[in-house]
Design an enzyme around this catalytic site. Structure first.
Site, mmCIF file in Angstrom:
data_model
loop_
_atom_site.group_PDB
_atom_site.id
_atom_site.type_symbol
_atom_site.label_atom_id
_atom_site.label_comp_id
_atom_site.label_asym_id
_atom_site.label_seq_id
_atom_site.Cartn_x
_atom_site.Cartn_y
_atom_site.Cartn_z
ATOM 1 N N LYS A 251 0.792 -0.757 0.440
ATOM 2 C CA LYS A 251 0.174 0.076 0.043
ATOM 3 C C LYS A 251 0.855 1.486 0.409
ATOM 4 O O LYS A 251 1.114 1.513 1.102
ATOM 5 C CB LYS A 251 -0.851 0.117 1.191
ATOM 6 C CG LYS A 251 -2.002 0.700 1.233
ATOM 7 C CD LYS A 251 -2.807 0.851 1.873
ATOM 8 C CE LYS A 251 -3.812 2.186 2.267
ATOM 9 N NZ LYS A 251 -3.853 3.846 1.931
ATOM 10 N N ARG A 256 -3.297 8.834 -5.827
ATOM 11 C CA ARG A 256 -4.299 7.982 -6.491
ATOM 12 C C ARG A 256 -4.023 8.447 -7.880
ATOM 13 O O ARG A 256 -4.630 9.808 -7.801
ATOM 14 C CB ARG A 256 -5.240 7.495 -6.169
ATOM 15 C CG ARG A 256 -5.952 6.511 -6.684
ATOM 16 C CD ARG A 256 -6.894 5.976 -5.737
ATOM 17 N NE ARG A 256 -7.422 4.659 -6.702
ATOM 18 C CZ ARG A 256 -8.607 3.478 -6.542
ATOM 19 N NH1 ARG A 256 -8.666 4.025 -4.904
ATOM 20 N NH2 ARG A 256 -8.478 2.889 -6.500
ATOM 21 N N ARG A 270 -8.931 10.844 -7.336
ATOM 22 C CA ARG A 270 -9.886 9.987 -6.583
ATOM 23 C C ARG A 270 -11.296 11.658 -6.717
ATOM 24 O O ARG A 270 -12.506 10.897 -7.116
ATOM 25 C CB ARG A 270 -9.764 9.614 -5.462
ATOM 26 C CG ARG A 270 -8.721 9.754 -4.622
ATOM 27 C CD ARG A 270 -8.336 9.128 -3.384
ATOM 28 N NE ARG A 270 -9.657 8.901 -2.508
ATOM 29 C CZ ARG A 270 -9.315 7.976 -1.452
ATOM 30 N NH1 ARG A 270 -8.068 7.325 -1.063
ATOM 31 N NH2 ARG A 270 -10.607 7.765 -0.614
ATOM 32 N N GLU A 300 -0.846 4.750 -8.048
ATOM 33 C CA GLU A 300 -0.058 5.710 -7.079
ATOM 34 C C GLU A 300 1.296 6.290 -7.398
ATOM 35 O O GLU A 300 1.541 5.991 -7.721
ATOM 36 C CB GLU A 300 0.010 4.786 -5.871
ATOM 37 C CG GLU A 300 -0.119 5.729 -4.586
ATOM 38 C CD GLU A 300 -1.565 6.195 -4.271
ATOM 39 O OE1 GLU A 300 -2.500 6.145 -4.767
ATOM 40 O OE2 GLU A 300 -1.521 6.513 -2.676
ATOM 41 N N PHE A 339 -1.841 -1.046 -10.052
ATOM 42 C CA PHE A 339 -2.579 -1.578 -9.711
ATOM 43 C C PHE A 339 -3.979 -2.072 -10.617
ATOM 44 O O PHE A 339 -4.656 -2.966 -10.224
ATOM 45 C CB PHE A 339 -2.935 -1.429 -8.080
ATOM 46 C CG PHE A 339 -3.515 -0.126 -7.256
ATOM 47 C CD1 PHE A 339 -5.047 -0.015 -8.760
ATOM 48 C CD2 PHE A 339 -2.808 0.781 -7.333
ATOM 49 C CE1 PHE A 339 -5.392 1.336 -7.785
ATOM 50 C CE2 PHE A 339 -3.996 2.350 -6.631
ATOM 51 C CZ PHE A 339 -4.965 1.337 -7.058
ATOM 52 N N ARG A 416 -17.184 0.767 -1.376
ATOM 53 C CA ARG A 416 -15.766 -0.172 -0.909
ATOM 54 C C ARG A 416 -16.639 -0.570 -0.040
ATOM 55 O O ARG A 416 -17.415 -1.107 0.438
ATOM 56 C CB ARG A 416 -16.207 1.291 0.502
ATOM 57 C CG ARG A 416 -14.861 1.062 1.296
ATOM 58 C CD ARG A 416 -15.184 1.702 2.463
ATOM 59 N NE ARG A 416 -15.020 3.399 2.437
ATOM 60 C CZ ARG A 416 -13.554 3.741 2.236
ATOM 61 N NH1 ARG A 416 -12.578 2.829 1.905
ATOM 62 N NH2 ARG A 416 -13.503 5.168 2.007
ATOM 63 N N LYS A 422 -7.130 -3.275 3.128
ATOM 64 C CA LYS A 422 -6.435 -2.830 3.392
ATOM 65 C C LYS A 422 -5.871 -2.904 4.855
ATOM 66 O O LYS A 422 -6.937 -2.781 5.996
ATOM 67 C CB LYS A 422 -6.429 -0.560 3.024
ATOM 68 C CG LYS A 422 -7.346 -0.147 4.213
ATOM 69 C CD LYS A 422 -7.435 1.231 3.997
ATOM 70 C CE LYS A 422 -9.162 1.907 4.745
ATOM 71 N NZ LYS A 422 -8.768 3.666 4.077
HETATM 72 P P1 AMP Z 1 -7.464 4.832 2.167
HETATM 73 O O1 AMP Z 1 -7.133 6.369 1.582
HETATM 74 O O2 AMP Z 1 -6.591 4.543 3.714
HETATM 75 O O3 AMP Z 1 -8.718 4.821 2.027
HETATM 76 O O4 AMP Z 1 -6.559 3.875 1.300
HETATM 77 C C1 AMP Z 1 -6.906 3.686 -0.335
HETATM 78 C C2 AMP Z 1 -5.693 4.307 -1.367
HETATM 79 O O5 AMP Z 1 -4.960 3.367 -0.986
HETATM 80 C C3 AMP Z 1 -5.931 4.683 -2.553
HETATM 81 O O6 AMP Z 1 -7.311 5.008 -2.964
HETATM 82 C C4 AMP Z 1 -4.867 4.099 -2.950
HETATM 83 O O7 AMP Z 1 -4.559 5.764 -3.684
HETATM 84 C C5 AMP Z 1 -3.680 3.827 -2.099
HETATM 85 N N1 AMP Z 1 -3.197 2.892 -2.569
HETATM 86 C C6 AMP Z 1 -1.613 2.469 -2.352
HETATM 87 N N2 AMP Z 1 -1.318 1.945 -2.690
HETATM 88 C C7 AMP Z 1 -3.258 0.622 -3.406
HETATM 89 C C8 AMP Z 1 -2.969 -0.184 -4.046
HETATM 90 N N3 AMP Z 1 -1.599 -1.433 -3.754
HETATM 91 N N4 AMP Z 1 -4.075 -0.771 -4.544
HETATM 92 C C9 AMP Z 1 -4.706 -0.326 -4.254
HETATM 93 N N5 AMP Z 1 -4.729 1.238 -3.554
HETATM 94 C C10 AMP Z 1 -3.682 1.124 -3.371
#
Ligand code: AMP
Length: 580
Positions: A251, A256, A270, A300, A339, A416, A422
């Site tokens: 991650k 993004r 996004r 990313e 990804f 979602r 995650k």
């Molecule tokens: P969060 O912002 O904490 O909800 O986490 C989701 C975000 O993680 C996504 O919107 C991406 O921007 C980011 N991300 C980083 N690495 C990845 C990955 N390998 N696959 C999907 N999303 C990723």
């Protein structure tokens, strides 16, 4: 179509609290509306002239609008301004002072929807010398032929205050009801999520019915709502939830980007903003390395140093600035870790399971040192997952993303769910996770902070209801420079009253329309008599965050609708055995 038909519908919506009733009012309007005006009516219901990914530059200053009102109402400017000081919103002022409606002078013409759209379009396009004056006069010409309700909404649209309470989900539900059935809502929602164009969906369902909506596909140049991940508190639980086998990816802690590759390349955030000017080097390299004629990929963008090692998130934020981008591109090199692949040469891949999309992605790019795929491993037990997580942290990532490999692992645009889960480093610490919350109010400080905002009222988003529900009063984690910059950061979002879509019992000193998102940590989620998140599910009080603290990170990559949802907070609360 006369604009008054639409304005009267907005008026009815605004006076209604319930989602069901709003849906019925809208469905009724859609059924009776002239089909040629449907698309624009839908845009205007969201305060827009175009689909949401199209940047809108309508924002007229209140005082300029007051000048148009003064001319249209034939009242001295001072009197109009006094009304505005009292009411706080030029729309309310226009409604009470403009009595017209219908042809009042020899030069008047009926105010049709078409005239409103072209008038607003001209206001948006006015540039350069005298542009303020020209905007003011254009608005006057519309107001001159407008009645009270039409004036109110015209003024709200041009000042960016259009919130009649019917969000995207309500409009989509009403479209399904009007032209098909309630059950068609999921198909209508999917069509919207893969096109980000509610007006196009409206036009399609009105002319071709639900079959035409089902036939809508992703296309290059029209952004797709991003798929998001759920969370679970341990790697073990994730592997179990995935049925004992899943893909794990690093991650990355960056920005993004959804890249639409055609003859030219366009990059979207996004939030559907155009990021192409921020990452011209990535856009160029994607075109060079991509073997397909047309493709849509996601990844990313992370800042890297000369040796290719990843740098913290703060470094890549230099690429989000509005000015001085040439220098930032030179000073802060980035790499894009891809990804997902959503489209390739005529084929909509969003309906394919992840293994097929990943294979398509692997086959679509030649070697490059600026764009490549995410690190990924297939994991079949918790121990392997833990090892992969440690490797991800060692590479300076913030955690891992687990992804389902099952046949149902399609790309679920705009949703979602547990197809992606995650797991971040913060989850291992006592504080379980960060929350991205919208600022909806502010309280003046005391002592050293007297005269400035000292604390903020923060809200989570209730996706189903389309409302913002408070979860905490945030007063910790701010430094002086952040507090000094707060008024200018919140400028343009102030609201004289509690915004229509905010559920709050607390009364802050200032209200804000949800727009700015901050990252917050907390020690605990607990039942709260004063906060409103998840109160409909809990029956009684809501959920609140205890000991909230601002992490220092303004999530300007997220819009308010992308904040942590009330449902997520409820889930986290229940996972911990009800706050224990
Ligand atoms: P969060 O912002 O904490 O909800 O986490 C989701 C975000 O993680 C996504 O919107 C991406 O921007 C980011 N991300 C980083 N690495 C990845 C990955 N390998 N696959 C999907 N999303 C990723």
């Amino acid at each position: 179509m006369l604009f008054s038909e639409l304005a009267n519908t907005f008026d009815r919506l605004e006076r209604t609290g319930g989602r069901l009733e709003m849906t019925a009012i809208l469905a009724d309007f859609f059924r009776g509306a002239d089909p040629s005006g449907l698309r624009d009516s839908v845009y205007l219901s969201q305060g827009r002239l175009h689909p949401e990914y199209f940047p809108q530059e309508l924002g007229m200053a209140d005082k300029l609008v007051l000048r148009s009102i003064s001319m249209a109402a034939a009242k001295p400017y001072d009197e109009v301004e006094r009304e505005w000081v009292r009411a706080g919103d030029p729309g309310t002022v226009a409604e009470s002072l403009i009595k017209g409606g219908g042809q009042t002078t020899l030069f008047s013409e009926p105010l049709t929807l078409g005239r409103v759209m072209s008038g607003l379009g001209e206001i948006e396009m006015a540039e350069g010398k005298d542009s303020q004056d020209r905007k003011m006069k254009k608005l006057f010409l519309l107001l001159r032929d407008a009645g009270p309700a039409e004036s109110k909404y015209l003024c709200r649209i041009v000042t960016g205050r259009m919130r009649v309470g019917a969000g995207a989900m309500t409009v989509l539900e009403a479209l399904a009801e009007a032209f098909s059935s309630k059950e068609a809502r999921a198909d209508v929602e999917r069509a919207y999520n893969i096109t980000c164009d509610m007006g196009l969906v409206a036009e399609t369902i009105a002319s071709g019915g639900i079959e035409a909506v089902r036939a809508m596909r992703v296309s290059v140049g029209s952004p797709i709502k991003v798929m998001l991940a759920e969370r679970l508190p341990s790697v073990g639980q994730i592997v179990e939830r995935m049925g004992g086998r899943c893909a794990m990816e690093y991650k990355y802690d960056g920005i993004r980007v959804q890249a639409h590759i055609g003859r030219e390349v366009k990059l979207y955030s996004r939030r559907l903003e155009d990021l192409t000017p921020n990452f011209p080097d990535v856009a160029e390299e994607l075109r060079r390395a991509c073997l397909a004629k047309e493709a849509i990929v996601e990844g990313e963008c992370v800042a890297v140093d000369g040796s290719g090692a990843m740098l913290p998130f703060q470094t890549v934020t230099h690429r989000r600035k509005k000015h001085g981008m040439d220098k930032a591109v030179e000073d802060y090199p980035v790499r894009m870790f891809m990804f997902d692949m959503l489209y390739r040469d005529g084929e909509d891949l969003t309906v394919r399971p992840l293994p097929e999309r990943r294979a398509a992605l692997e086959g679509a790019f030649g070697p490059s040192d600026k764009v490549g795929l995410t690190s990924m491993e297939i994991v079949e037990d918790a121990a392997a997952g833990e090892r992969f997580f440690s490797t991800a942290l060692a590479a300076r990532c913030e955690g891992v993303m687990a992804k389902s490999l099952k046949p149902e692992s399609v790309y679920r645009a705009g949703s979602r769910g547990f197809l992606w889960i995650k797991y971040k480093k913060d989850y291992e610490e006592a504080l379980s996770d960060t929350f991205d919350l919208a600022v909806v109010g502010a309280f003046y400080g005391m002592g050293k902070r007297a005269g400035k905002y000292g604390a903020l009222l923060m809200a989570a988003y209730d996706h189903e209801a389309g409302r913002y529900c408070t979860v905490c009063k945030l007063g910790t984690g701010f430094d002086d420079s952040f507090l000094d910059g707060l008024p200018s950061m919140m400028e343009g979002h102030a609201s004289r009253e509690k915004p229509h879509d905010v559920d709050a019992q607390m009364e802050p000193d200032a209200w804000f329309v949800p727009a700015v998102v901050l990252e917050v940590t907390a020690a605990e989620i607990s039942l709260s008599p004063i906060h409103t998140a998840a109160s409909s599910s809990l029956g009684g009080g809501g959920l609140g965050l205890r000991f909230p603290r601002f992490t220092g990170r303004v999530r300007d990559d997220k819009g308010p609708e992308q904040c942590t949802t009330a449902a997520e907070i409820l889930e986290m609360y229940e996972e911990r055995g009800g706050g224990a």
